[in-house]
Design an enzyme around this catalytic site. Structure first.
Site, short mmCIF file in Angstrom:
data_model
loop_
_atom_site.label_atom_id
_atom_site.label_comp_id
_atom_site.label_asym_id
_atom_site.label_seq_id
_atom_site.Cartn_x
_atom_site.Cartn_y
_atom_site.Cartn_z
N ARG A 88 0.54 -1.30 0.01
CA ARG A 88 0.48 0.27 0.29
C ARG A 88 1.24 1.41 0.36
O ARG A 88 0.60 1.96 -0.92
CB ARG A 88 -0.85 0.06 0.80
CG ARG A 88 -1.68 1.17 1.39
CD ARG A 88 -2.70 1.36 2.45
NE ARG A 88 -2.41 1.51 3.64
CZ ARG A 88 -3.40 1.23 4.83
NH1 ARG A 88 -4.19 0.56 4.66
NH2 ARG A 88 -1.70 1.77 6.15
N ARG B 39 2.42 6.87 1.40
CA ARG B 39 1.59 7.43 3.20
C ARG B 39 3.09 6.89 3.40
O ARG B 39 3.87 5.54 3.73
CB ARG B 39 0.38 6.29 3.70
CG ARG B 39 -0.79 7.50 3.64
CD ARG B 39 -1.71 6.09 4.47
NE ARG B 39 -1.22 5.84 5.84
CZ ARG B 39 -2.00 5.28 6.71
NH1 ARG B 39 -3.03 4.73 5.98
NH2 ARG B 39 -1.76 4.98 7.59
P1 AMP Z 1 -4.72 4.97 9.99
O1 AMP Z 1 -4.98 5.21 9.15
O2 AMP Z 1 -6.18 4.18 10.40
O3 AMP Z 1 -3.79 3.42 9.60
O4 AMP Z 1 -4.16 5.63 11.29
C1 AMP Z 1 -2.36 6.24 10.63
C2 AMP Z 1 -1.89 7.50 12.25
O5 AMP Z 1 -3.48 7.72 12.87
C3 AMP Z 1 -2.46 5.91 13.12
O6 AMP Z 1 -1.26 5.37 13.30
C4 AMP Z 1 -2.00 7.30 14.27
O7 AMP Z 1 -1.14 7.30 14.59
C5 AMP Z 1 -3.44 8.15 13.67
N1 AMP Z 1 -4.27 7.45 14.36
C6 AMP Z 1 -5.83 7.31 14.32
N2 AMP Z 1 -6.39 7.33 14.60
C7 AMP Z 1 -6.25 7.07 16.24
C8 AMP Z 1 -6.98 6.72 16.92
N3 AMP Z 1 -8.36 6.23 17.04
N4 AMP Z 1 -6.26 6.84 18.15
C9 AMP Z 1 -4.97 7.42 17.89
N5 AMP Z 1 -4.41 7.38 17.03
C10 AMP Z 1 -5.34 7.68 15.48
#
Ligand code: AMP
Length: 190
Positions: free
Chosen positions: A128, A134
């Site tokens: 990805r 990313r």
């Molecule tokens: P994701 O897109 O869900 O993989 O999130 C990417 C990054 O965003 C994570 O590694 C965290 O650093 C931050 N993040 C996303 N959702 C949360 C959450 N619910 N609580 C804390 N950090 C979050």
């Protein structure tokens, strides 16, 4: 109202499966990761601060993500239901979500937990990363940290939802379509 928590480690396919579920059940998709990346893109103070944690694969503070969820719920007051993707990620976030939903008398219907083998997670995230750009998907040690953070801080949520009979484990290995079919069956049975 159908409120679903789409749960699983980084790379489990939550974003992909959320796309299937929002179409099948006419739900509003709330991804805290997407909301945070939008803040980073817009260079808001929240985004600048959140980026520091995200770049290392650490969690953003609970109050930041809970505040974002609260405003999303308020701005979609007429929704038929929500799919929470990447949220909650800590027990404190799950408790805050329960309180917010209690105000509207619309509790979580189910927590759909995608189960995927670790090496498959790393492979999916690295591929990805090549497409999405990313930063947190391109570096294997950041990916490792995200998986550790998931095991330590997020996985305990299984025990949070289990006593309410809301935890549903789903095999997250296979093609996106196969996994979507499994998820749909579970959601229809809720
Ligand atoms: P994701 O897109 O869900 O993989 O999130 C990417 C990054 O965003 C994570 O590694 C965290 O650093 C931050 N993040 C996303 N959702 C949360 C959450 N619910 N609580 C804390 N950090 C979050």
């Amino acid at each position: 109202m159908l409120n679903l928590v789409l749960f699983g480690p980084p790379g489990a396919g939550k974003g992909t499966q959320a796309e299937f579920l929002i179409k099948a059940f006419d739900l509003v998709h709330i991804s805290t990761g997407d909301l945070l990346r939008a803040e980073i893109k817009a260079e808001t103070p929240l985004g600048v601060e959140a980026k520091k944690s995200m770049d290392k694969g650490n969690l953003v503070p609970d109050e930041v993500v809970v505040g974002m969820i609260k405003s999303k719920l308020e701005s979609n007051a007429k929704a038929k239901g929500f799919i929470f993707d990447g949220f909650p990620r800590t027990v404190a976030q799950a408790q805050a979500l329960d309180l917010l939903l209690e105000e509207n008398k619309t509790p979580i219907s189910g927590m759909l937990c995608l189960q995927v083998e670790k090496q498959e997670l790393v492979n999916r995230l690295l591929s990805r990363g090549k497409v999405s750009g990313r930063a947190d998907d391109q570096n294997e040690s950041i990916i490792e940290n995200r998986i550790v953070v998931y095991s330590e801080k997020t996985l305990p949520l299984v025990e949070y939802y289990e006593p309410f009979g809301k935890h549903c484990g789903i095999n997250g290995m296979g093609t996106p379509e196969e996994i979507a079919t499994r998820l749909k069956e579970v959601v229809e049975s809720l």
